[in-house]
Design an enzyme around this catalytic site. Sequence first.
Site, PDB file in Angstrom:
ATOM      1  N   GLU A 152    -101.706  -9.183 -58.524  1.00  0.00           N
ATOM      2  CA  GLU A 152    -101.844 -10.088 -57.319  1.00  0.00           C
ATOM      3  C   GLU A 152    -101.206 -10.709 -56.610  1.00  0.00           C
ATOM      4  OE1 GLU A 152    -104.440 -10.522 -58.374  1.00  0.00           O
ATOM      5  OE2 GLU A 152    -104.925 -12.878 -59.326  1.00  0.00           O
TER       6      GLU A 152
ATOM      7  N   GLY B 105    -115.591 -11.571 -55.666  1.00  0.00           N
ATOM      8  CA  GLY B 105    -116.376 -12.643 -56.160  1.00  0.00           C
ATOM      9  C   GLY B 105    -116.968 -11.071 -57.738  1.00  0.00           C
TER      10      GLY B 105
ATOM     11  N   SER C 229    -110.016  -7.880 -54.681  1.00  0.00           N
ATOM     12  CA  SER C 229    -110.417  -8.065 -55.874  1.00  0.00           C
ATOM     13  C   SER C 229    -112.443  -6.794 -55.378  1.00  0.00           C
ATOM     14  CB  SER C 229    -111.112  -9.546 -56.269  1.00  0.00           C
ATOM     15  OG  SER C 229    -111.921  -9.432 -57.002  1.00  0.00           O
ATOM     16  N   ALA C 230    -113.364  -7.849 -55.878  1.00  0.00           N
ATOM     17  CA  ALA C 230    -114.455  -6.570 -55.567  1.00  0.00           C
ATOM     18  C   ALA C 230    -114.562  -5.810 -54.442  1.00  0.00           C
ATOM     19  CB  ALA C 230    -115.875  -8.235 -56.065  1.00  0.00           C
TER      20      ALA C 230
ATOM     21  N   HIS D  77    -106.044  -7.790 -59.643  1.00  0.00           N
ATOM     22  CA  HIS D  77    -105.825  -8.319 -60.295  1.00  0.00           C
ATOM     23  C   HIS D  77    -105.018  -8.086 -61.582  1.00  0.00           C
ATOM     24  CE1 HIS D  77    -108.291 -11.551 -58.048  1.00  0.00           C
ATOM     25  NE2 HIS D  77    -109.241 -10.471 -58.804  1.00  0.00           N
TER      26      HIS D  77
END
Length: 243
Positions: free
Chosen positions: A196, A91, A124-125, A161
């Site tokens: 990814e 997020g 991710s985050a 990413h």
Amino acid sequence: MNVMLFSNGKIAGNTQILEYGFEWIAPMIEKTQAKKLVFIPYAVIRGSYDERTEQVQQSFAQFDCEIVGIHTCDNPVKAIEEADGVVISGGNTWVLNRTLHDNGLIAAIRKAVLKQDKLFIGWSAGTNVATPTIRTTNDMPIVSAAILPALNLVPFQINPHYIDGSISGHMGETRDERIEEFLVMNPTEVVVGIPEGTMLQVEGDQLTYHSANSKPLKLFRHQSEAVTFAPQEDVQFLMDEGI
């Protein structure tokens, strides 16, 4: 440590969160016997905490894991202490990191992971906050009073990413150029770009790199040409440098 840092939650063809990493998660769950996992959805902005928690529960049901959303707990620190591990969603990194600090969870998570060897899974985050600082996130600082220091579970910066390329007609900086700018201002640090479908894992004190699509990671240093590493190559030196 038992740490799994994923670049992203899904790749093309996936219907469940972290589906591409199930084969890596399974042996770690078996090893750690982490059956009660506290889930931290603070990074979720375009959606609800409850929905993301349910999605993660669906993913981990096959491992007989119970997912507890930390937002439902009266005492977030106690929730970390009572769980077998921590899972942190992707997020917005800025919101996530500030909320971890605001809720007094930095020390609690570090103790759980570094002192008690509890399982840590982020994407991710959730991966960004496992590094010393969140300065190499791709996210916009959408909150004021942003906080940079993070969990510092690994001693190097990560750019999830990661994209190695440029878009036709786009006149802004490429990802490589943005990372190079970071290194100009922070010449003693290194940045690891993970594309990814990939994951960095720390088991004990051993760091390994995994990829569901054979994409390499990319290592950036100041005034040096970036170097790529395939999944089978040794990246342990990243843990030993003491950056």
